[in-house]
Scaffold this active site. Structure first.
Site, short mmCIF file in Angstrom:
data_model
loop_
_atom_site.label_atom_id
_atom_site.label_comp_id
_atom_site.label_asym_id
_atom_site.label_seq_id
_atom_site.Cartn_x
_atom_site.Cartn_y
_atom_site.Cartn_z
N ARG A 44 43.63 41.74 -42.69
CA ARG A 44 42.62 42.61 -42.09
C ARG A 44 42.39 43.77 -43.04
O ARG A 44 43.28 44.57 -43.31
CB ARG A 44 43.08 43.14 -40.73
CG ARG A 44 41.99 43.97 -40.03
CD ARG A 44 42.41 44.37 -38.62
NE ARG A 44 41.30 45.00 -37.92
CZ ARG A 44 41.03 46.31 -37.95
NH1 ARG A 44 41.80 47.11 -38.68
NH2 ARG A 44 40.01 46.80 -37.29
N GLY A 45 41.16 43.85 -43.55
CA GLY A 45 40.85 44.82 -44.60
C GLY A 45 41.17 46.26 -44.25
O GLY A 45 41.73 46.99 -45.06
N ASP A 104 43.39 47.47 -42.46
CA ASP A 104 44.82 47.76 -42.39
C ASP A 104 45.48 47.81 -43.76
O ASP A 104 46.31 48.70 -44.02
CB ASP A 104 45.54 46.69 -41.55
CG ASP A 104 45.27 46.84 -40.07
OD1 ASP A 104 44.58 47.79 -39.68
OD2 ASP A 104 45.75 46.00 -39.29
N THR A 105 45.14 46.87 -44.64
CA THR A 105 45.93 46.73 -45.88
C THR A 105 45.13 46.58 -47.15
O THR A 105 45.72 46.50 -48.23
CB THR A 105 46.86 45.51 -45.76
OG1 THR A 105 46.06 44.32 -45.70
CG2 THR A 105 47.75 45.59 -44.52
N ARG A 106 43.80 46.52 -47.08
CA ARG A 106 43.02 46.22 -48.27
C ARG A 106 43.29 47.19 -49.42
O ARG A 106 43.47 46.77 -50.58
CB ARG A 106 41.51 46.24 -47.96
CG ARG A 106 40.65 45.94 -49.19
CD ARG A 106 39.16 46.08 -48.89
NE ARG A 106 38.72 45.07 -47.93
CZ ARG A 106 38.41 43.83 -48.25
NH1 ARG A 106 38.50 43.43 -49.51
NH2 ARG A 106 38.00 42.99 -47.33
N GLU A 130 40.35 32.30 -39.75
CA GLU A 130 40.99 31.83 -40.98
C GLU A 130 42.40 31.33 -40.69
O GLU A 130 42.86 30.34 -41.26
CB GLU A 130 41.03 32.96 -42.01
CG GLU A 130 39.67 33.31 -42.59
CD GLU A 130 39.73 34.49 -43.55
OE1 GLU A 130 40.86 34.96 -43.84
OE2 GLU A 130 38.67 34.95 -44.01
#
Length: 241
Positions: A64-65, A67-69, A131
């Site tokens: 999830r971008g 959160d952690t990108r 995904e």
């Protein structure tokens, strides 16, 4: 008496040439393997509509971008690429509409190692869940895919049971989904939560290094180099390079 021509000095002289040949053979072997994968995909396409096509990758990162990108995922991606590993990073360009696109599905199918990074708000992303369904289907179909989950500041038990703060994010997503889709999401989360993975709740730099080493070791099984044992001095020179 003259010293033997096939002594230590000769091995040191020819070693660089041998290493160049070995490196060239390694590259050709990797390219040949990629071509075979593409040919197998093309051949399978004629008999199965679900056969993978398109580009092939060694690692697919599912995350999830928000959160952690810009943190953990970007560091992991950079280290994997620096190690010479082909990585698919979802940059949102393939996201169109509400349904997961064929390009993304193919990127998952055509990757050897699938790494879902499960963070606290992971379930707020429909794309992440879609995904993940495909990732777990690849594993269940026994097509050779390796799934290495990263539990980023969440407990694997909460992922398995959709409980705790992780479950709270999932509850936010329940209402828009029909029962059949919801069931698939729960099954995928339960299955990935049971897998042996890595928990990120400490030194992230060490964790990234560990993951990169694990991925490299698994990929190297396909590209082993055989060094002849009877070459004098070659082992020591190889270790110095």
């Amino acid at each position: 008496m003259h010293p033997p021509i096939f002594g230590h000095s000769f091995a040191v002289l020819v070693a660089p040439i041998l290493l160049s040949v070995l490196a060239f053979n390694l590259l050709n072997r990797k390219r040949a393997n990629a071509r075979r994968n593409a040919e197998d995909a093309d051949a399978g396409a004629s008999s199965s509509s679900t056969a993978p096509t398109g580009d092939h990758y060694e690692v697919f990162l599912n995350f999830r971008g928000e959160d952690t990108r810009n943190g953990f995922t970007s560091h992991l991606y950079d280290r994997l690429v620096a190690a010479g590993i082909d990585v698919f990073l979802d940059d949102n360009k393939l996201r169109q509409g509400e349904e997961i696109g064929l390009d993304l599905l193919e990127a998952i199918k055509n990757s050897k190692i699938l790494i879902p990074i499960l963070s606290e708000n992971y379930c707020e992303s429909k794309w992440c869940l879609d995904e993940l369904i495909q990732i777990m289907e690849c594993k269940n179909n026994k097509t050779g895919h390796i799934v290495l989950p990263i539990f980023y500041k969440v407990n694997p038990r909460d992922v398995r049971h959709q409980s705790g703060s992780f479950g709270g994010a999932f509850l936010k997503r329940e209402r828009p989904f029909n029962p059949a889709t919801l069931k698939k999401y729960k099954q995928a989360l339960t299955a990935v939560g049971k897998l042996k993975g890595r928990e990120a709740d400490g030194n992230e730099a060490e964790l990234v290094n560990t993951i990169v080493q694990t991925v490299s070791n698994k990929l190297k099984k396909d590209y082993d180099l055989l060094i002849p044992k009877n070459l004098v001095g070659i082992d020591n020179l190889w270790r110095r390079l």
